[in-house]
Design a protein around this motif. Structure first.
Motif, PDB file in Angstrom:
ATOM      1  N   LEU A 273     -10.799   7.694  -1.575  1.00 28.79           N
ATOM      2  CA  LEU A 273     -11.112   6.618  -0.635  1.00 28.79           C
ATOM      3  C   LEU A 273     -12.493   6.026  -0.916  1.00 28.79           C
ATOM      4  O   LEU A 273     -12.675   4.803  -0.889  1.00 28.79           O
ATOM      5  CB  LEU A 273     -11.040   7.150   0.799  1.00 28.79           C
TER       6      LEU A 273
ATOM      7  N   GLY B  69     -12.531   3.618  -3.659  1.00 27.14           N
ATOM      8  CA  GLY B  69     -11.901   2.317  -3.435  1.00 27.14           C
ATOM      9  C   GLY B  69     -10.410   2.326  -3.228  1.00 27.14           C
ATOM     10  O   GLY B  69      -9.816   1.278  -2.943  1.00 27.14           O
ATOM     11  N   ASP B  70      -9.751   3.471  -3.365  1.00 27.67           N
ATOM     12  CA  ASP B  70      -8.310   3.531  -3.120  1.00 27.67           C
ATOM     13  C   ASP B  70      -8.028   3.264  -1.645  1.00 27.67           C
ATOM     14  O   ASP B  70      -8.763   3.734  -0.769  1.00 27.67           O
ATOM     15  CB  ASP B  70      -7.748   4.904  -3.495  1.00 27.67           C
ATOM     16  N   ARG B  71      -6.944   2.530  -1.374  1.00 31.11           N
ATOM     17  CA  ARG B  71      -6.563   2.238   0.002  1.00 31.11           C
ATOM     18  C   ARG B  71      -5.095   2.601   0.220  1.00 31.11           C
ATOM     19  O   ARG B  71      -4.280   2.498  -0.704  1.00 31.11           O
ATOM     20  CB  ARG B  71      -6.807   0.759   0.327  1.00 31.11           C
TER      21      ARG B  71
ATOM     22  N   LEU C 273       0.823  -1.201   0.000  1.00 34.60           N
ATOM     23  CA  LEU C 273       0.000   0.000   0.000  1.00 34.60           C
ATOM     24  C   LEU C 273       0.862   1.258   0.000  1.00 34.60           C
ATOM     25  O   LEU C 273       1.839   1.369   0.749  1.00 34.60           O
ATOM     26  CB  LEU C 273      -0.906   0.013   1.233  1.00 34.60           C
TER      27      LEU C 273
ATOM     28  N   TYR D 192     -11.664   4.324   6.693  1.00 32.25           N
ATOM     29  CA  TYR D 192     -11.078   3.654   5.529  1.00 32.25           C
ATOM     30  C   TYR D 192      -9.779   2.908   5.855  1.00 32.25           C
ATOM     31  O   TYR D 192      -9.070   2.487   4.945  1.00 32.25           O
ATOM     32  CB  TYR D 192     -10.841   4.677   4.412  1.00 32.25           C
ATOM     33  N   ASP D 193      -9.494   2.734   7.129  1.00 35.22           N
ATOM     34  CA  ASP D 193      -8.426   1.837   7.574  1.00 35.22           C
ATOM     35  C   ASP D 193      -7.042   2.227   7.054  1.00 35.22           C
ATOM     36  O   ASP D 193      -6.415   1.507   6.273  1.00 35.22           O
ATOM     37  CB  ASP D 193      -8.750   0.394   7.173  1.00 35.22           C
ATOM     38  N   PHE D 194      -6.550   3.388   7.496  1.00 36.09           N
ATOM     39  CA  PHE D 194      -5.136   3.706   7.303  1.00 36.09           C
ATOM     40  C   PHE D 194      -4.599   4.337   8.582  1.00 36.09           C
ATOM     41  O   PHE D 194      -5.358   4.865   9.402  1.00 36.09           O
ATOM     42  CB  PHE D 194      -4.898   4.618   6.091  1.00 36.09           C
TER      43      PHE D 194
END
Length: 316
Positions: free
Chosen positions: A60, A63-65, A19, A94-96
């Protein structure tokens, strides 16, 4: 930079090596270089604005992660502050991870741990102040989502190579950290009072006066101040040159020293990329001041005198 590099390395090891990261806001040079060079790369948002966050949120939602968002609070040299509340919300959604460099704000003035998974700081700067030892810190938020995997990674991968006498000097130097911060806060505000009303000064950058001041206030401790870094831009280059030549302080590229330090920061840090930096509002003739522990009336007079030298310059 060691702390930032290892924060990045730790997240790559604890989460995912595939990522990209986000560099949010105009950064100290090597932060961006680390994120670009090591690992899969990064997305760069140089203004740290709400519209930058709008664009990030759009990516985000599409769909970008991302691995992590790295930012400074405040930034160097424009002293702008990103919206950490909104960043934290996006990170949770969004899990970062969020990595915040608080070197300039310092934990004596601000509390940014609730918004960060890792807080990094250069202990070489104001935490030490004495210019005789180097060090950095990375604090994992124990309430953060990634705390356990980061701790596991650190146990496996990190080796303590800090030289014993460096540790001793760092501890000794830091004993009066809080009182030095108080003095520097007072001196910086007094200098800003002189600069912000002067007709030759086109722009003054200080957390209290920039457009993102509310973001700083959201994290400022009840007794906290605004730190010891000030940047300014004159209307004319000749005025900046005269001011810099005349100002009776030490001159050099660092910050956080116990004595005031003045530098043509952008020319030193971004000489090969001045046009690129200017695209993010970083003027090539910007003067950066790292405020020290001098008597307030004395250091204010130093800058009054330098302004008089700038006033004498003909720009016709």
């Amino acid at each position: 930079m060691n702390a930032i590099f290892n924060a990045h390395r730790g997240l790559l090891g604890a989460r995912s090596s595939d990522l990209k990261s986000i560099n949010f806001g105009f950064p100290y040079v090597d932060t961006l270089k680390i994120l670009q060079k090591f690992g899969p790369g990064c997305v760069f948002y140089g203004h740290a604005s709400e519209s930058d966050l709008d664009d990030l949120e759009k990516k985000l939602k599409a769909g970008d992660r991302f691995l992590a968002l790295f930012c400074e609070f405040p930034g160097n040299p424009l002293l702008t502050c990103p919206n950490l509340k909104r960043i934290r919300h996006l990170a949770d959604t969004y899990d970062f991870a969020v990595v915040v460099d608080e070197t300039i704000g310092t934990f004596a003035n601000i509390n940014i741990l609730p918004y960060a998974d890792i807080v990094v700081s250069s202990l070489t700067k104001i935490f030490s102040g004495d210019c005789n030892v180097m060090g950095g810190s990375a604090i994992f938020n124990p309430n953060g989502k990634y705390y356990s995997p980061l701790k596991d990674w650190a146990r496996r991968e990190l080796e303590d190579t800090y030289w014993a006498e460096d540790v001793m000097f760092m501890e000794r130097n830091s004993r009066d950290f809080a009182s030095r911060i108080d003095r520097i806060n007072v001196n910086a505000e007094a200098i800003c009072d002189v600069l912000k009303e002067h007709p030759l000064v086109k722009s003054l950058f200080y957390p209290r006066y920039v457009e993102t001041s509310q973001n700083y206030e959201d994290c400022r401790l009840p007794e906290g101040g605004y730190g010891g870094l000030v940047s300014l831009v004159f209307h004319e280059k000749a005025q900046a040159v005269a001011f810099y030549d005349a100002v009776q302080t030490a001159k050099g590229p660092s910050l956080g020293t116990n004595f005031t330090l003045t530098s043509p920061y952008v020319l030193l840090a971004h000489y090969q990329e001045l046009e690129w930096a200017a695209g993010f509002g970083v003027d090539p003739n910007l003067i950066r001041i790292s405020v020290g522990l001098e008597e307030t009336t004395q250091i204010v007079e130093v800058f009054r005198s330098a302004l008089k030298a700038a006033e004498s310059v003909s720009t016709e």
